[in-house]
Design a protein around this motif. Sequence first.
Motif, PDB file in Angstrom:
ATOM      1  N   MET A  76       2.070  16.611  -9.957  1.00  0.00           N
ATOM      2  CA  MET A  76       2.283  15.206 -10.320  1.00  0.00           C
ATOM      3  C   MET A  76       2.080  15.038 -11.823  1.00  0.00           C
ATOM      4  O   MET A  76       1.074  15.494 -12.348  1.00  0.00           O
ATOM      5  N   ASP A  77       3.011  14.397 -12.493  1.00  0.00           N
ATOM      6  CA  ASP A  77       2.797  14.230 -13.936  1.00  0.00           C
ATOM      7  C   ASP A  77       1.824  13.087 -14.208  1.00  0.00           C
ATOM      8  O   ASP A  77       1.460  12.325 -13.331  1.00  0.00           O
ATOM      9  N   ALA A  78       1.397  13.019 -15.445  1.00  0.00           N
ATOM     10  CA  ALA A  78       0.294  12.125 -15.788  1.00  0.00           C
ATOM     11  C   ALA A  78       0.635  10.651 -15.583  1.00  0.00           C
ATOM     12  O   ALA A  78      -0.221   9.861 -15.223  1.00  0.00           O
ATOM     13  N   MET A  79       1.899  10.309 -15.798  1.00  0.00           N
ATOM     14  CA  MET A  79       2.278   8.895 -15.751  1.00  0.00           C
ATOM     15  C   MET A  79       3.129   8.572 -14.520  1.00  0.00           C
ATOM     16  O   MET A  79       4.243   8.110 -14.645  1.00  0.00           O
ATOM     17  N   VAL A  80       2.591   8.879 -13.361  1.00  0.00           N
ATOM     18  CA  VAL A  80       3.348   8.568 -12.146  1.00  0.00           C
ATOM     19  C   VAL A  80       3.371   7.055 -11.952  1.00  0.00           C
ATOM     20  O   VAL A  80       2.346   6.397 -12.063  1.00  0.00           O
ATOM     21  N   ARG A  81       4.550   6.559 -11.682  1.00  0.00           N
ATOM     22  CA  ARG A  81       4.656   5.102 -11.499  1.00  0.00           C
ATOM     23  C   ARG A  81       4.008   4.684 -10.181  1.00  0.00           C
ATOM     24  O   ARG A  81       3.831   5.496  -9.287  1.00  0.00           O
ATOM     25  N   GLU A  82       3.714   3.418 -10.097  1.00  0.00           N
ATOM     26  CA  GLU A  82       3.128   2.896  -8.865  1.00  0.00           C
ATOM     27  C   GLU A  82       4.168   2.136  -8.074  1.00  0.00           C
ATOM     28  O   GLU A  82       4.993   1.410  -8.642  1.00  0.00           O
ATOM     29  N   LEU A  83       4.124   2.306  -6.766  1.00  0.00           N
ATOM     30  CA  LEU A  83       4.958   1.506  -5.855  1.00  0.00           C
ATOM     31  C   LEU A  83       4.053   0.963  -4.765  1.00  0.00           C
ATOM     32  O   LEU A  83       2.990   1.526  -4.484  1.00  0.00           O
ATOM     33  N   SER A  84       4.518  -0.104  -4.145  1.00  0.00           N
ATOM     34  CA  SER A  84       3.805  -0.552  -2.956  1.00  0.00           C
ATOM     35  C   SER A  84       4.180   0.368  -1.799  1.00  0.00           C
ATOM     36  O   SER A  84       5.188   1.088  -1.844  1.00  0.00           O
ATOM     37  N   TYR A  85       3.365   0.293  -0.770  1.00  0.00           N
ATOM     38  CA  TYR A  85       3.594   1.078   0.452  1.00  0.00           C
ATOM     39  C   TYR A  85       4.974   0.750   1.023  1.00  0.00           C
ATOM     40  O   TYR A  85       5.737   1.649   1.401  1.00  0.00           O
ATOM     41  N   ALA A  86       5.325  -0.546   1.043  1.00  0.00           N
ATOM     42  CA  ALA A  86       6.643  -0.941   1.563  1.00  0.00           C
ATOM     43  C   ALA A  86       7.764  -0.397   0.683  1.00  0.00           C
ATOM     44  O   ALA A  86       8.782   0.102   1.183  1.00  0.00           O
ATOM     45  N   GLN A  87       7.580  -0.473  -0.631  1.00  0.00           N
ATOM     46  CA  GLN A  87       8.604   0.062  -1.540  1.00  0.00           C
ATOM     47  C   GLN A  87       8.748   1.572  -1.378  1.00  0.00           C
ATOM     48  O   GLN A  87       9.852   2.114  -1.486  1.00  0.00           O
ATOM     49  N   ALA A  88       7.631   2.228  -1.138  1.00  0.00           N
ATOM     50  CA  ALA A  88       7.672   3.688  -0.971  1.00  0.00           C
ATOM     51  C   ALA A  88       8.492   4.061   0.259  1.00  0.00           C
ATOM     52  O   ALA A  88       9.284   5.011   0.235  1.00  0.00           O
ATOM     53  N   ILE A  89       8.309   3.294   1.334  1.00  0.00           N
ATOM     54  CA  ILE A  89       9.087   3.557   2.554  1.00  0.00           C
ATOM     55  C   ILE A  89      10.562   3.281   2.292  1.00  0.00           C
ATOM     56  O   ILE A  89      11.438   4.069   2.669  1.00  0.00           O
TER      57      ILE A  89
ATOM     58  N   MET B 286      -0.073  -2.642  -0.548  1.00  0.00           N
ATOM     59  CA  MET B 286      -0.968  -1.728  -1.280  1.00  0.00           C
ATOM     60  C   MET B 286      -0.159  -0.897  -2.285  1.00  0.00           C
ATOM     61  O   MET B 286       0.877  -0.348  -1.961  1.00  0.00           O
ATOM     62  N   LYS B 287      -0.662  -0.836  -3.514  1.00  0.00           N
ATOM     63  CA  LYS B 287       0.047  -0.054  -4.526  1.00  0.00           C
ATOM     64  C   LYS B 287      -0.629   1.290  -4.751  1.00  0.00           C
ATOM     65  O   LYS B 287      -1.836   1.432  -4.573  1.00  0.00           O
ATOM     66  N   GLY B 288       0.186   2.245  -5.146  1.00  0.00           N
ATOM     67  CA  GLY B 288      -0.362   3.571  -5.421  1.00  0.00           C
ATOM     68  C   GLY B 288       0.696   4.432  -6.078  1.00  0.00           C
ATOM     69  O   GLY B 288       1.871   4.073  -6.105  1.00  0.00           O
TER      70      GLY B 288
END
Lengths: 342, 332
Positions: B1-14, B183-185
């Motif tokens: 994983m690179d240092a600046m991984v963007r964040e998405l919500s759980y729903a956006q990730a799906i 939830m974001k991550g």
Amino acid sequence: MAGASKAVADSRANLPFVYRQYSAEQLKQVLYKMYLIRRFEEGAEESYMRGLIHGTMHLSIGQEASAMGICMPLGEDDQITSTHRGHGHCIAKGAEVKRMFAEFFGKTTGYCKGRGGSMHIADVAKGNLGANGIVGGGIPIAVGAALSSKMMKTGKVVVSFFGDGANNEGAFHEALNMAAVWKLPVIFVCENNGYGMSTSTARSTAVKNIADRAAAYSMPGVIVNGNIFSEVAEASYKAVERARAGEGPTLIESKTYRHRGHSKSDRNRYRTKEEIEDWMSNRDPITLFENELSEFGFIDDKGIEAIRNGVAQEIADGIEFAKASPSPDVSETGNYVYTEQA
Amino acid sequence: MDAMVRELSYAQAIQEAMAIAMDMDERVFLMGEDIGVYGGAFQVTGDLVERYGTERVIDTPISELGGAGVAVGAALTGMRPIFEFQFSDFATLAMEQIVNQAAKMRFMLGGEVSVPVVMRFPAGSGTGAAAQHSQSLEAWLGHVPGLKVIQPATPYDAKGMLLAAVADPDPVMIFEHKLLYKMKGPVPEGYYTVPIGKADIRREGRDLTIVATSIMVQKALDAAAALEAESIDVEVVDLRTIRPMDKQTVIDSVKKTSRLMCVYEAVKTLGIGAEVSAMIAESEAFDYLDAPIVRLGGAETPIPYNPELEKATVPQVPDIISAARDLVKGVR
């Protein structure tokens, strides 16, 4: 015109559909297969009585014209879903009886390697996606197969066989509705043998004819005499044409009768001996078809004799094959639960 | 994983996972109630219908049994459907197709077929939707051989496990807690998978193993952070998959910490906690236990409407803190 030449066709102009549509050889093959279904089930029943087959089975003796008539216009790539009373459908779609016997005997050479038995008999290579132990269970699955056909543009038509009992399951109504909304190439075939186990359609079903249900889903509802091969085949032929043309589903009600009880536990207390006798003596689908073939000059007594002998031999060979085949090893009980296991 | 991984919500990730799956494989398509222009009841499909069209993002009638059956039939015949239940509670309407058909077809037919269907179940309480829209029924399906049942707890896992599910030849049931959707991550771009059947040690510790599922993973992590102040060092195992269960990771953790607590939102009795506890009791880790096993699960009631009652029916962070403290200090 699949089989008959033009000259022959002209001479048959006034005969029922199948005699105009198919060659003598094809029709003799149909008679062969109707006998094959009958003798297969008799052989299975006898093997059950002798303790060679365990569990239970649901025999379709008396419904052979329905299975053969519906499958007549289907190609090998077309698919079916079947029912607990599905031996006839399986043979009609092209299965070998020796591998069916082997399955009933629980052997590794059976179609399901001994894991399915009578109630889950399938022959995926020939387009039989499987019998089903759940009443109505195969109907939405057939719609899904038809959705695949439409999405992948394979041109396949899918037939879903089910009984009169299934027409009161929610799955039937949900599936017919979706098939009609999406205009899918699927044919719903209700083999109405008069009884869902012991309960007659009159006592269980609010409409007089199950085909009447089609109106609620804006599709043609066709009633045929399920014991007359030509009538069934003609209705199926039209429904297949409609499905292939992208015009959507059809509901065919094939009115028929099972000579045997629901399953091996049936004491036949819900119908009279006279009723059963009447269907066996006066409306047997094999006798009706055989008589027509003779009457119209497609076959003579010698030809009929040859078919019966050929069937008897194939059945005897099939049972021997099943007996001689190995049983699965108990160490393999966990196979086929997940793909990575086997 | 690179240092600046963007964040998405759980729903956006799906949603991103579904888009990638559809880009990669034309057999993949989506089915469900109101997943098209409406975007799904929880906006998980969002605008996917605009990008992929109504032929690949199919609104079904309100017919859970029939719809699930169509998905099973399509999977059986070469497609790769992802079927969304509007609420996991509605699985009750489709159990026939899930349990009798999807799970058993490969077995019944002697390995001649497979059913690569993915079913998504928005699950859990906390939305005020009361008893028929708040259940956690994953253990029901976890009881059925032939199914795989997963519960991703983070946006990263939600994407990676969905892509693993689509690639899987067998039916995979995904239980998504509705409160996790926002939830974001960190979620990397592009294709990656997170394996089905592997638990994840989300926090290492020496004093106590907490095996948690779904939303309880975050609650267990919050509790663990609070317990740090009391010098209680909690290891948090995110089970991620409940069938097939990653027994070894749990066994190894319990051997290290000598204490086990299971935290899950579903009704406590006959649930995942019972299974994990029994599995440990049967394993070599049993001899390492210094205290009785503790389960924190949902109350033996339907989920109530009133927000205070609703909260009280499922384990909350203070419940986990107090149970963990008692367990480590030998109060029980």
